[in-house]
Design an enzyme around this catalytic site. Structure first.
Site, short mmCIF file in Angstrom:
data_model
loop_
_atom_site.label_atom_id
_atom_site.label_comp_id
_atom_site.label_asym_id
_atom_site.label_seq_id
_atom_site.Cartn_x
_atom_site.Cartn_y
_atom_site.Cartn_z
N SER A 213 -11.05 -0.76 -1.89
CA SER A 213 -9.84 -0.72 -1.06
C SER A 213 -10.15 -0.99 0.40
CB SER A 213 -9.19 0.66 -1.14
OG SER A 213 -8.48 0.83 -2.32
N ASP B 93 0.84 -1.20 0.00
CA ASP B 93 0.00 0.00 0.00
C ASP B 93 0.87 1.25 0.00
OD1 ASP B 93 -2.30 1.77 0.58
OD2 ASP B 93 -3.33 -0.08 1.09
N HIS C 135 -4.04 6.11 2.99
CA HIS C 135 -4.70 4.90 2.48
C HIS C 135 -4.14 3.63 3.14
CE1 HIS C 135 -5.64 1.86 -0.69
NE2 HIS C 135 -6.68 2.64 -0.97
#
Ligand code: NAG
Ligand code: NAG
Ligand code: NAG
Ligand code: NAG
Ligand code: NAG
Ligand code: NAG
Length: 595
Positions: free
Chosen positions: A536, A145, A210
């Site tokens: 996600s 990520d 994220h």
């Protein structure tokens, strides 16, 4: 993650956006002879690393370039989990490489994109679920990520002993990274095109948010009273709070996720000894032997590691699912029974509810209400002013007003705020099923509500409105997210994909303080937890469940874990009954997208 959503149906609008969004850097024409990074995949892991690296140089030299230049052009040799290398080639050289006998595939390095509290209770994995703690502490989850925030409370390691003996990973030291602990037991970064974007640092630190969000959803520890400015409050936690995390940073703010870095991340994760890989990244649909996630996850599977990946956010159009390889557990996104709405009170006494998160309480009882068209600078600007694009608006006509704008791209409220406006009502023709966070008073309405508001503006000389602060609302669930990529599977039409859906709408999880909530100009909102939507967010839910299953059945193969999760479903719910321990039932949602 879903960033700005565009309305891409109008050709004219698309043209406008192309002009506005594409910077000259991207617009330059591609030079036929320009060299680019390519990944040359040669198959299984070799026995002899040094010999193999020599082979890579020799293959390159056979393109009639010197050994020295070959060494310069090569950026990666992958030898730990599979046999491949990445190098700078011209399209012609790439073609010649493909003709060589030992080469399986040659693919141009492309850039891919990044596709709580309540969701665990909703899917039926309550805080009180039976756990096999000793085994859970031995489960290591690798996350590919944007990096991780080691200072987040979600990654405290209280009560955790040293990493399992089998662990071969490592962690820095790196600049700007406070280091690992017994929760985050590994952290690495991969960036081999050499350009670290502005604001980024060479370290596994997450400046996007994220990776912190997905990691804490898989395996974050319990954090009481977590919330986004008081909303969605509760105890935040991952599926397996005692499991260990290893971060492989392969995505970088602004530049995205390069295939050759993704492959390097897989190689490291496989070599270090993770048991589950969670990857919320996807890109252009490619074939099995030239897609970096496909190749990486294939070799992971051969080592007994299950890869769980997001299906993509290109729905609701059909045939949009990515990461659709049979050896991947592909996750779509569904909604939970909670959403975030703001009340709009019009001056005529009517009220509507808009979608989105706006944490601002109005200072006045109401504000003058103006449509973007009516605030245009000039007659010529009226078309663009509908969308409240900054250049088309007359600052004076915006000041102190609540503006009604058609959705034309993200960040309208930033423009309105910078012009001194009091708020923005955004009329969207998208499905409004996930709550966008706004950096100024704003909310989204559908076109039927939008029409009523436009008619109201036309009906009076003194239209007014106010946007109230967002409240949490209970809604019926589950439902498949509009944005979630759909089947049929473009790779193998007979193979059902996505495999499963999990919560991916308005998920609260840990975030970074290095970036404002929206990342927009003028946003002063920062929070240790935030709400994000996307496949996600769904992916780490299933990766966490896979780790949970693994903690009860350490010897199960990736196929067995995957099968346990997806095959016991009916049209509404999947039941994962762990046969030996009947106490545990996990509900997830099967997608009905492949019909
Ligand atoms: C190899 O490179 C040399 C010098 O750069 C050139 O003269 C020769 O034509 C090249 N051969 C091939 C087969 O491309
Ligand atoms: C990295 O550390 C340096 C020096 O402490 C600091 O100036 C910089 O802002 C940091 N960068 C990030 C992205 O945190
Ligand atoms: C919980 O969080 C809210 C908002 O951040 C804060 O106002 C409140 O004091 C916290 N309560 C406790 C018990 O920590
Ligand atoms: C969330 O906050 C509200 C208001 O402070 C409180 O009544 C409620 O109990 C909290 N919910 C949870 C799950 O902590
Ligand atoms: C538009 O939004 C309103 C208010 O949320 C809702 O009642 C209505 O059903 C929606 N209309 C459509 C066509 O989705
Ligand atoms: C409002 O009035 C303008 C002209 O003044 C017209 O172009 C527009 O279509 C009207 N909108 C609605 C929703 O009636």
């Amino acid at each position: 993650m879903i960033r700005s959503k565009c309305s891409c149906h109008h050709h004219l609008l698309v043209l406008v956006m192309v002009v506005l969004w594409i910077s000259p850097r991207y617009a330059s024409a591609e030079d036929e002879h320009a060299k680019d990074f390519y990944i040359i995949y040669l198959g299984d892991r070799p026995d002899n690393t040094e010999e193999t690296i020599k082979t890579h140089i020799n293959l390159l030299s056979s393109l009639n370039i010197s050994q020295e230049e070959a060494k310069e052009r090569k950026v990666y040799s992958y030898t730990k989990a599979f046999n491949a290398f990445a190098a700078k080639l011209s399209p012609h050289e790439a073609k010649k490489m493909m003709e060589m006998e030992e080469v399986v595939s040659v693919s141009r390095n492309q850039y891919r994109k990044l596709h709580t509290t309540k969701s665990w209770d909703f899917v039926g994995l309550p805080l009180t679920a039976k756990r096999h703690l000793k085994a859970e502490r031995d489960v290591i989850i690798g996350v590919l990520d944007t990096g991780i925030t080691p200072d987040s409370e979600s990654f405290l390691d209280h009560g955790l002993g040293p990493p399992p003996a089998k662990w071969k990973g490592s962690c820095g030291p790196y600049k700007n990274f406070t280091g690992c602990n017994n929760k985050i037991i590994g952290a690495k970064y991969f960036k081999h095109d050499g350009n670290v974007p502005a604001g980024e640092v060479r370290s596994p630190i997450d400046i996007d948010g994220h990776g912190t969000h997905t990691s804490s959803t898989v395996a974050g520890v319990l954090v009481a009273n977590a919330s986004l400015y008081g909303i969605a409050n509760g105890t935040a936690r991952g599926a397996v709070p005692s499991a260990r995390l290893a971060m492989y940073k392969v995505c970088w703010a602004r530049s995205g996720c390069a295939d050759m870095d993704i492959l390097a991340g897989f190689e490291a994760a496989i070599h270090d000894g993770v048991e589950i890989i969670s990857i919320s990244i996807g890109g252009p649909i490619a074939d099995y032997s030239s897609d970096s996630i496909s190749v990486g996850s294939f070799h992971a599977m051969r080592k007994g590691i299950l890869t769980v990946a997001s299906a993509g956010n290109d729905g609701p159009s059909s045939g949009t699912v990515t990461n659709h390889e049979p050896w991947i557990l592909t996750v779509a996104a569904s909604g939970i029974d909670r959403t975030f709405k703001s009340k709009i009170d019009l001056g005529n006494g009517k009220s509507f509810s808009g979608m989105g998160i706006s944490m601002f309480s109005p200072k006045a009882k109401s504000y003058p209400l103006v449509s973007g068209v009516d605030a245009a600078k000039n007659t010529d600007d009226k078309y663009l002013a509908r969308y409240c694009f900054s250049d088309s608006l007359d600052r004076k006509k915006v000041k102190g007003k609540v503006m009604v704008c058609r959705m034309g791209g993200g960040g309208v409220e930033s423009t309105i705020k910078s012009y001194g406006g009091a708020g923005a009502i955004i009329v969207s023709d998208q499905y409004l099923d996930n709550a966008q966070i706004f950096m100024a008073p704003a909310t989204s309405v559908n076109s039927s509500v939008g029409d009523i508001i436009y008619r109201y503006i036309n009906s009076t000389r003194s239209a007014s409105a106010v946007i109230q602060k967002t409240r949490q609302v209970t809604i019926p669930a589950p439902f498949v997210a509009s944005f979630s990529s759909r089947g049929p599977n473009p790779g193998s039409i007979r193979l059902l994909k996505p495999d499963i859906a999990a919560p991916g709408i308005d998920i609260l999880a840990a975030f970074t303080l290095k970036r404002s909530l929206t990342g927009l100009d003028g946003d002063t909102q920062f929070s240790k937890f935030t709400i994000l939507s996307g496949t996600s967010m769904a992916c780490p839910h299933v990766a966490g469940v896979a780790a949970y299953v693994k903690s009860f059945h350490p010897d199960w193969t990736p196929a067995a874990i995957k099968s346990a999760i997806i095959t016991s479903g009916n049209s509404r719910q999947v039941l994962v009954k762990l046969k030996a321990e009947k106490a545990v039932i996990i509900y997830l949602f099967v997608t009905q997208q492949n019909r």
